[in-house]
Design a protein around this motif. Structure first.
Motif, mmCIF file in Angstrom:
data_model
loop_
_atom_site.group_PDB
_atom_site.id
_atom_site.type_symbol
_atom_site.label_atom_id
_atom_site.label_comp_id
_atom_site.label_asym_id
_atom_site.label_seq_id
_atom_site.Cartn_x
_atom_site.Cartn_y
_atom_site.Cartn_z
ATOM 1 N N ALA A 10 0.857 -1.177 0.000
ATOM 2 C CA ALA A 10 0.000 0.000 0.000
ATOM 3 C C ALA A 10 0.899 1.233 0.000
ATOM 4 C CB ALA A 10 -0.906 0.009 1.229
ATOM 5 N N THR A 11 0.370 2.341 -0.470
ATOM 6 C CA THR A 11 1.139 3.580 -0.498
ATOM 7 C C THR A 11 1.644 3.909 0.895
ATOM 8 O OG1 THR A 11 -0.167 4.374 -2.348
ATOM 9 C CG2 THR A 11 1.027 6.033 -1.094
ATOM 10 N N GLY A 12 2.923 4.264 0.975
ATOM 11 C CA GLY A 12 3.511 4.638 2.255
ATOM 12 C C GLY A 12 4.139 3.494 3.016
ATOM 13 N N ASP A 13 3.998 2.266 2.531
ATOM 14 C CA ASP A 13 4.623 1.124 3.202
ATOM 15 C C ASP A 13 6.142 1.236 3.159
ATOM 16 O OD1 ASP A 13 2.233 -0.063 3.790
ATOM 17 O OD2 ASP A 13 2.389 -1.654 2.290
ATOM 18 N N THR A 14 6.802 0.755 4.205
ATOM 19 C CA THR A 14 8.240 0.579 4.182
ATOM 20 C C THR A 14 8.498 -0.761 3.513
ATOM 21 O OG1 THR A 14 8.527 1.829 6.215
ATOM 22 C CG2 THR A 14 10.318 0.334 5.590
ATOM 23 N N ILE A 15 9.259 -0.743 2.440
ATOM 24 C CA ILE A 15 9.440 -1.939 1.627
ATOM 25 C C ILE A 15 10.882 -2.416 1.755
ATOM 26 C CG2 ILE A 15 9.286 -2.884 -0.702
ATOM 27 C CD1 ILE A 15 7.246 -0.565 -1.251
ATOM 28 N N GLU A 44 12.557 -0.742 -8.242
ATOM 29 C CA GLU A 44 13.722 0.116 -8.030
ATOM 30 C C GLU A 44 14.977 -0.713 -7.778
ATOM 31 O OE1 GLU A 44 11.515 3.823 -5.785
ATOM 32 O OE2 GLU A 44 12.293 2.178 -4.555
ATOM 33 N N GLY A 45 16.119 -0.129 -8.134
ATOM 34 C CA GLY A 45 17.395 -0.759 -7.865
ATOM 35 C C GLY A 45 18.348 0.224 -7.215
ATOM 36 N N SER A 46 19.314 -0.317 -6.454
ATOM 37 C CA SER A 46 20.312 0.499 -5.766
ATOM 38 C C SER A 46 21.594 -0.311 -5.632
ATOM 39 C CB SER A 46 19.803 0.890 -4.377
ATOM 40 O OG SER A 46 20.830 1.527 -3.632
ATOM 41 N N ASN A 47 22.720 0.367 -5.620
ATOM 42 C CA ASN A 47 23.982 -0.306 -5.336
ATOM 43 C C ASN A 47 24.504 0.018 -3.952
ATOM 44 O OD1 ASN A 47 24.214 -1.796 -7.678
ATOM 45 N ND2 ASN A 47 25.217 -0.151 -8.784
ATOM 46 N N ASP A 48 23.861 0.966 -3.252
ATOM 47 C CA ASP A 48 24.311 1.308 -1.897
ATOM 48 C C ASP A 48 23.243 1.086 -0.830
ATOM 49 O OD1 ASP A 48 22.570 3.456 -2.230
ATOM 50 O OD2 ASP A 48 24.156 4.960 -2.340
ATOM 51 N N GLY A 49 22.028 0.690 -1.226
ATOM 52 C CA GLY A 49 20.956 0.435 -0.267
ATOM 53 C C GLY A 49 20.308 1.695 0.273
ATOM 54 N N THR A 50 20.712 2.853 -0.230
ATOM 55 C CA THR A 50 20.167 4.132 0.229
ATOM 56 C C THR A 50 19.492 4.891 -0.910
ATOM 57 O OG1 THR A 50 21.853 4.300 1.937
ATOM 58 C CG2 THR A 50 20.737 6.339 1.336
ATOM 59 N N ASN A 51 20.172 5.011 -2.018
ATOM 60 C CA ASN A 51 19.675 5.765 -3.166
ATOM 61 C C ASN A 51 19.106 4.796 -4.193
ATOM 62 O OD1 ASN A 51 20.692 8.481 -2.361
ATOM 63 N ND2 ASN A 51 22.633 7.384 -2.419
ATOM 64 N N TYR A 52 17.786 4.875 -4.412
ATOM 65 C CA TYR A 52 17.104 3.957 -5.317
ATOM 66 C C TYR A 52 16.668 4.685 -6.589
ATOM 67 C CZ TYR A 52 17.003 0.254 -1.881
ATOM 68 O OH TYR A 52 17.377 -0.727 -1.019
ATOM 69 N N PHE A 53 16.687 3.945 -7.702
ATOM 70 C CA PHE A 53 16.315 4.473 -9.005
ATOM 71 C C PHE A 53 15.392 3.473 -9.690
ATOM 72 C CE2 PHE A 53 20.480 5.876 -7.747
ATOM 73 C CZ PHE A 53 20.396 7.253 -7.904
ATOM 74 N N THR A 54 14.442 3.981 -10.465
ATOM 75 C CA THR A 54 13.518 3.106 -11.177
ATOM 76 C C THR A 54 14.277 2.293 -12.219
ATOM 77 O OG1 THR A 54 11.685 4.654 -10.858
ATOM 78 C CG2 THR A 54 11.439 3.027 -12.620
ATOM 79 N N LEU A 55 14.123 0.974 -12.165
ATOM 80 C CA LEU A 55 14.756 0.098 -13.151
ATOM 81 C C LEU A 55 14.000 0.172 -14.472
ATOM 82 C CD1 LEU A 55 15.446 -3.038 -10.920
ATOM 83 C CD2 LEU A 55 17.086 -1.303 -11.671
ATOM 84 N N PRO A 82 10.280 -2.952 -4.752
ATOM 85 C CA PRO A 82 9.231 -2.142 -5.375
ATOM 86 C C PRO A 82 9.084 -0.831 -4.610
ATOM 87 C CG PRO A 82 8.238 -3.892 -4.068
ATOM 88 C CD PRO A 82 9.726 -4.056 -3.973
ATOM 89 N N GLY A 83 8.556 0.159 -5.276
ATOM 90 C CA GLY A 83 8.233 1.436 -4.650
ATOM 91 C C GLY A 83 6.830 1.820 -5.052
ATOM 92 N N SER A 84 6.127 2.531 -4.185
ATOM 93 C CA SER A 84 4.746 2.908 -4.457
ATOM 94 C C SER A 84 4.528 4.365 -4.083
ATOM 95 C CB SER A 84 3.806 2.012 -3.640
ATOM 96 O OG SER A 84 2.471 2.358 -3.871
ATOM 97 N N SER A 85 3.747 5.063 -4.909
ATOM 98 C CA SER A 85 3.444 6.458 -4.608
ATOM 99 C C SER A 85 2.005 6.779 -4.986
ATOM 100 C CB SER A 85 4.389 7.382 -5.383
ATOM 101 O OG SER A 85 4.199 7.215 -6.769
ATOM 102 N N ALA A 86 1.470 7.775 -4.300
ATOM 103 C CA ALA A 86 0.104 8.276 -4.519
ATOM 104 C C ALA A 86 -0.931 7.186 -4.260
ATOM 105 C CB ALA A 86 -0.042 8.876 -5.908
ATOM 106 N N GLY A 87 -2.155 7.451 -4.596
ATOM 107 C CA GLY A 87 -3.230 6.476 -4.446
ATOM 108 C C GLY A 87 -3.631 6.207 -3.006
ATOM 109 N N SER A 88 -4.719 5.477 -2.840
ATOM 110 C CA SER A 88 -5.187 5.046 -1.522
ATOM 111 C C SER A 88 -6.030 3.791 -1.713
ATOM 112 C CB SER A 88 -6.012 6.139 -0.847
ATOM 113 O OG SER A 88 -7.175 6.419 -1.600
#
Length: 100
Positions: A10-15, A44-55, A82-88
């Motif tokens: 759901a939007t806002g979940d910690t993933i 999303e993907g990251s090589n440092d576990g902090t900064n994520y980018f859409t694959l 995965p990342g989620s934004s907006a919606g309810s």
């Protein structure tokens, strides 16, 4: 094949991402399916576990959906989530199946 499922997003979940112990260069597919309340779900993907980018899929298109979808994946990112934004009212399952 390795299969990872993030259920009921759901939007806002910690993933939590797949970590380096699980990630290595691989190819596969990701499905996004469930109840959509207007959100956008991305992989999303990251090589440092902090900064994520859409694959992106092998054709260069962002792995991003607003409804049920299946995408091809080819990545060597150390962390994947995965990342989620907006919606309810969302409850989206993201299933990543990879081999490599």
């Amino acid at each position: 094949a390795r299969v990872v499922t993030w259920a009921g997003l759901a939007t806002g979940d910690t993933i939590n991402p797949i970590t380096p112990a699980h990630a290595r260069p691989a190819i596969g597919t990701v499905t996004m399916e469930g109840t959509w309340g207007g959100s956008t779900v991305v992989l999303e993907g990251s090589n440092d576990g902090t900064n994520y980018f859409t694959l992106k899929n092998p054709q260069g298109t962002a792995i991003s959906a607003t409804g049920d979808a299946l995408f091809e994946v080819s990545t060597a990112a150390l962390y994947i989530r995965p990342g989620s934004s907006a919606g309810s009212g969302d409850s989206v399952n993201v299933i990543l199946a990879m081999r490599g």
